[in-house]
Motif scaffolding. Sequence first.
Motif, mmCIF file in Angstrom:
data_model
loop_
_atom_site.group_PDB
_atom_site.id
_atom_site.type_symbol
_atom_site.label_atom_id
_atom_site.label_comp_id
_atom_site.label_asym_id
_atom_site.label_seq_id
_atom_site.Cartn_x
_atom_site.Cartn_y
_atom_site.Cartn_z
ATOM 1 N N LYS A 483 14.773 -1.017 19.945
ATOM 2 C CA LYS A 483 15.134 0.261 19.324
ATOM 3 C C LYS A 483 16.627 0.549 19.470
ATOM 4 O O LYS A 483 17.312 0.876 18.500
ATOM 5 N N ASP A 484 17.164 0.397 20.695
ATOM 6 C CA ASP A 484 18.551 0.763 20.942
ATOM 7 C C ASP A 484 19.534 -0.101 20.173
ATOM 8 O O ASP A 484 20.599 0.369 19.761
ATOM 9 N N MET A 485 19.216 -1.367 19.977
ATOM 10 C CA MET A 485 20.135 -2.255 19.278
ATOM 11 C C MET A 485 19.874 -2.274 17.779
ATOM 12 O O MET A 485 20.462 -3.063 17.049
ATOM 13 N N THR A 486 18.966 -1.421 17.374
ATOM 14 C CA THR A 486 18.660 -1.236 15.944
ATOM 15 C C THR A 486 18.459 -2.548 15.188
ATOM 16 O O THR A 486 19.124 -2.824 14.192
ATOM 17 N N PHE A 487 17.558 -3.368 15.680
ATOM 18 C CA PHE A 487 17.141 -4.546 14.928
ATOM 19 C C PHE A 487 16.426 -4.096 13.662
ATOM 20 O O PHE A 487 15.786 -3.045 13.623
ATOM 21 N N ASP A 488 16.496 -4.931 12.630
ATOM 22 C CA ASP A 488 15.805 -4.636 11.377
ATOM 23 C C ASP A 488 14.436 -5.293 11.332
ATOM 24 O O ASP A 488 13.500 -4.750 10.734
ATOM 25 N N LEU A 489 14.334 -6.461 11.964
ATOM 26 C CA LEU A 489 13.119 -7.259 11.861
ATOM 27 C C LEU A 489 12.731 -7.797 13.230
ATOM 28 O O LEU A 489 13.585 -8.240 14.000
ATOM 29 N N VAL A 490 11.434 -7.766 13.528
ATOM 30 C CA VAL A 490 10.922 -8.359 14.751
ATOM 31 C C VAL A 490 9.974 -9.488 14.364
ATOM 32 O O VAL A 490 9.022 -9.272 13.605
ATOM 33 N N LYS A 491 10.239 -10.699 14.901
ATOM 34 C CA LYS A 491 9.396 -11.851 14.612
ATOM 35 C C LYS A 491 8.474 -12.095 15.806
ATOM 36 O O LYS A 491 8.944 -12.447 16.902
ATOM 37 N N ILE A 492 7.180 -11.894 15.615
ATOM 38 C CA ILE A 492 6.200 -12.099 16.684
ATOM 39 C C ILE A 492 6.045 -13.587 16.949
ATOM 40 O O ILE A 492 5.804 -14.370 16.022
ATOM 41 N N ASP A 493 6.167 -13.979 18.205
ATOM 42 C CA ASP A 493 6.132 -15.394 18.540
ATOM 43 C C ASP A 493 4.802 -16.034 18.148
ATOM 44 O O ASP A 493 3.734 -15.437 18.248
ATOM 45 N N GLN A 494 4.881 -17.301 17.733
ATOM 46 C CA GLN A 494 3.718 -18.017 17.235
ATOM 47 C C GLN A 494 2.627 -18.211 18.283
ATOM 48 O O GLN A 494 1.461 -18.447 17.948
ATOM 49 N N SER A 495 2.980 -18.130 19.582
ATOM 50 C CA SER A 495 1.973 -18.295 20.627
ATOM 51 C C SER A 495 0.896 -17.209 20.540
ATOM 52 O O SER A 495 -0.243 -17.439 20.941
ATOM 53 N N PHE A 496 1.233 -16.026 20.034
ATOM 54 C CA PHE A 496 0.238 -14.967 19.846
ATOM 55 C C PHE A 496 -0.581 -15.207 18.577
ATOM 56 O O PHE A 496 -1.767 -14.904 18.528
ATOM 57 N N ILE A 497 0.088 -15.740 17.546
ATOM 58 C CA ILE A 497 -0.557 -15.877 16.243
ATOM 59 C C ILE A 497 -1.553 -17.028 16.219
ATOM 60 O O ILE A 497 -2.662 -16.912 15.660
ATOM 61 N N VAL A 509 -2.763 -7.094 20.881
ATOM 62 C CA VAL A 509 -1.321 -6.999 21.138
ATOM 63 C C VAL A 509 -0.559 -7.026 19.822
ATOM 64 O O VAL A 509 0.329 -6.201 19.580
ATOM 65 N N VAL A 510 -0.884 -7.976 18.959
ATOM 66 C CA VAL A 510 -0.193 -8.098 17.678
ATOM 67 C C VAL A 510 -0.445 -6.857 16.818
ATOM 68 O O VAL A 510 0.487 -6.309 16.209
ATOM 69 N N LYS A 511 -1.674 -6.386 16.790
ATOM 70 C CA LYS A 511 -2.035 -5.217 15.987
ATOM 71 C C LYS A 511 -1.261 -3.975 16.442
ATOM 72 O O LYS A 511 -0.652 -3.268 15.619
ATOM 73 N N GLN A 512 -1.309 -3.710 17.750
ATOM 74 C CA GLN A 512 -0.680 -2.492 18.259
ATOM 75 C C GLN A 512 0.839 -2.550 18.151
ATOM 76 O O GLN A 512 1.483 -1.535 17.854
ATOM 77 N N PHE A 513 1.415 -3.731 18.401
ATOM 78 C CA PHE A 513 2.853 -3.802 18.279
ATOM 79 C C PHE A 513 3.289 -3.648 16.826
ATOM 80 O O PHE A 513 4.304 -3.014 16.544
ATOM 81 N N THR A 514 2.546 -4.214 15.888
ATOM 82 C CA THR A 514 2.884 -4.066 14.473
ATOM 83 C C THR A 514 2.886 -2.596 14.073
ATOM 84 O O THR A 514 3.800 -2.116 13.385
ATOM 85 N N GLU A 515 1.869 -1.870 14.501
ATOM 86 C CA GLU A 515 1.787 -0.434 14.180
ATOM 87 C C GLU A 515 2.950 0.327 14.802
ATOM 88 O O GLU A 515 3.540 1.220 14.169
ATOM 89 N N LEU A 516 3.307 -0.035 16.070
ATOM 90 C CA LEU A 516 4.415 0.642 16.746
ATOM 91 C C LEU A 516 5.739 0.322 16.061
ATOM 92 O O LEU A 516 6.572 1.220 15.847
ATOM 93 N N ALA A 517 5.936 -0.933 15.684
ATOM 94 C CA ALA A 517 7.172 -1.317 15.015
ATOM 95 C C ALA A 517 7.335 -0.584 13.692
ATOM 96 O O ALA A 517 8.428 -0.099 13.359
ATOM 97 N N SER A 519 6.155 2.272 12.978
ATOM 98 C CA SER A 519 6.455 3.684 13.250
ATOM 99 C C SER A 519 7.924 3.878 13.593
ATOM 100 O O SER A 519 8.454 4.990 13.474
ATOM 101 N N LEU A 520 8.587 2.810 14.042
ATOM 102 C CA LEU A 520 10.017 2.866 14.342
ATOM 103 C C LEU A 520 10.864 2.379 13.163
ATOM 104 O O LEU A 520 12.070 2.141 13.322
ATOM 105 N N ASN A 521 10.229 2.214 12.005
ATOM 106 C CA ASN A 521 10.913 1.761 10.786
ATOM 107 C C ASN A 521 11.458 0.331 10.918
ATOM 108 O O ASN A 521 12.506 -0.009 10.345
ATOM 109 N N LEU A 522 10.751 -0.502 11.691
ATOM 110 C CA LEU A 522 11.089 -1.911 11.783
ATOM 111 C C LEU A 522 10.133 -2.716 10.919
ATOM 112 O O LEU A 522 8.966 -2.356 10.780
ATOM 113 N N THR A 523 10.652 -3.787 10.347
ATOM 114 C CA THR A 523 9.758 -4.704 9.641
ATOM 115 C C THR A 523 9.310 -5.802 10.599
ATOM 116 O O THR A 523 9.976 -6.091 11.592
ATOM 117 N N VAL A 524 8.160 -6.434 10.300
ATOM 118 C CA VAL A 524 7.539 -7.390 11.214
ATOM 119 C C VAL A 524 7.229 -8.680 10.474
ATOM 120 O O VAL A 524 6.717 -8.653 9.343
#
Length: 571
Positions: A483-497, A509-517, A519-524
């Motif tokens: 959030k603080d560094m204002t990233f535009d995109l977060v890439k979820i590591d393949q180990s979760f996928i 984990v993937v579901k909840q983080f996607t929803e949180l991201a 909500s912070l106007n980040l793309t996933v």
Amino acid sequence: MKDGKDGKYMGENILSDDMHMYGTVFSVLGKCTDDYLFVLDIKNDKYVISDSAADVFPFEKTELSDAFTALKSIVYPQDYPLLVANLNQIITGQSKEHDMEYRWVGRDGKPVWISCRGQVVEDSDGKPAFLVGRISDIGKKSKIDGVTGLYREQILQKYMRRLLDEDCFEGYLLQLGIDNFKEINEKYGNEFGNEILLNLAECLRSIVQDKGRVFRMGGDEMMLLVKGNFNEKKEDPAKELYRQIRGKIDHLISQSGHVTYYTVSAGCVYFHKGEQDIGKIIESAGFALHQAKIGGKNNCIRYSHAVYEEYVHTLDVQEELRKDIENDFHGFELYYQPVVNIGQKKILGAEALIRWHSSKFGFMSPGQFIPMLEETGLIIPLGRWITKTAIEQCVKWQKVVPGFRMNVNLSFVQIKKSNALQDILFLIHTLNVDKNVLMIEVTESGEIESSVAAKVLRSFKDESIPLAIDDFGTGYSNLRYVKDMTFDLVKIDQSFIRNIINSKYDYLVVKQFTELAHSLNLTVCYEGVEDEEVFRCVLDLKPDYIQGYYFSKPVPAAEFEEKCLNQQVEF
């Protein structure tokens, strides 16, 4: 000279009556040698030494009366009793020669190791009258270290040659180095550092005793040469000796009230009769010590030829990398993996990935050569070439697919040790492209929160260059810096996928983080989608982008154009 009748030395009256004249002769002869010449008049307690000795040692004059008392101020206090004992043997006629290695005090107050050799001149009654000889500053001759009094490496080599000529000889070298010795010198001063070196030398002598010998190598390093063999079924004697040394050091530090605390690392190598390359044996001990240092310090590592061969191979690869980079990036090529825009069901971007085919080593995995590039700093010039090549390719593909964007990875070595932002802005200006042509990816790690990295990454945002955090979730995940560094995109590591179908935990984990991201106007973006079953599963979690072998592995530019560019994705 000798009298032909009785073999007694003549000229003692000249020496006794005219020591000043003899001093003049010494002054002339002293200019012909680096040694200091001396005469000790035993009967009259007088002493004459070459004038040049006064340049190094605190002689007020080089012709001394009351010699034994005067020399006491020149000889290092701890060594004076040894000298007196030796001279008493000469005075009483028990010995007719003087041969000692001990310390004098230099003009700077520091000990100087000398080699003093002399012969007795007898009077007509056969009693000792004079001791005539020479004094060498053996520290200058690299035989003995002036700080610790230990023999240097050249004596170690001579001693090893002699031992290796013995039948059935087996032994080992244990090379020790003081950890962070440079910092100790910087904090407490060189004199304090020398005191630690001297204390360590005395510690090693007391432990080894007659079982081996101790030598001074370069810098903060010392070498123990010990007889003994290694048996895999028994305890390693070199490592046992190291544990004794460490215990002794800890005890000495405790006794001193922990004025300063230090540790030692060690490397050991075993050798036996028949081995001829002594230099190689010594180098092997040094290499093992180096491995102990880079492995965390305060440890002992036994030399492994396999590890050494791997190290040499790494150096060879690094050299080939350097040559190819200097040769207009010969052997390097960018591969591209499509990034699917889920909302538009279309491939609208790609990640540029470096590949290297060495003429000497063949194709090498990026996981092997990229760490070498980072370690040597070669990632900086190669990184510039990667960015330039990727932008030029993207501009070409934008003519077919408007809005096509290229993801380019940025190493933290580039961030910390080069002006990465200015390099990229220069390329964007030179190639006359929009800043949105790029998405800069940085790997999620502890480096990301360093002050230098944080400042550089925020400057990218200030210049409106999009940022993505790669491999998120692999070990240092922190939503605050996302959030603080204002990233535009977060890439979820393949180990979760990859395990998302079989692991409820990964799914949540993937579901909840996607929803949180969101909500912070980040793309996933989800990485590592490799088959249709996983693809169907993750679609329900509503990612913005998907990347993985299900769509395409990384491929050369021509193959990407043929199979991926401007392709619709059916689902």
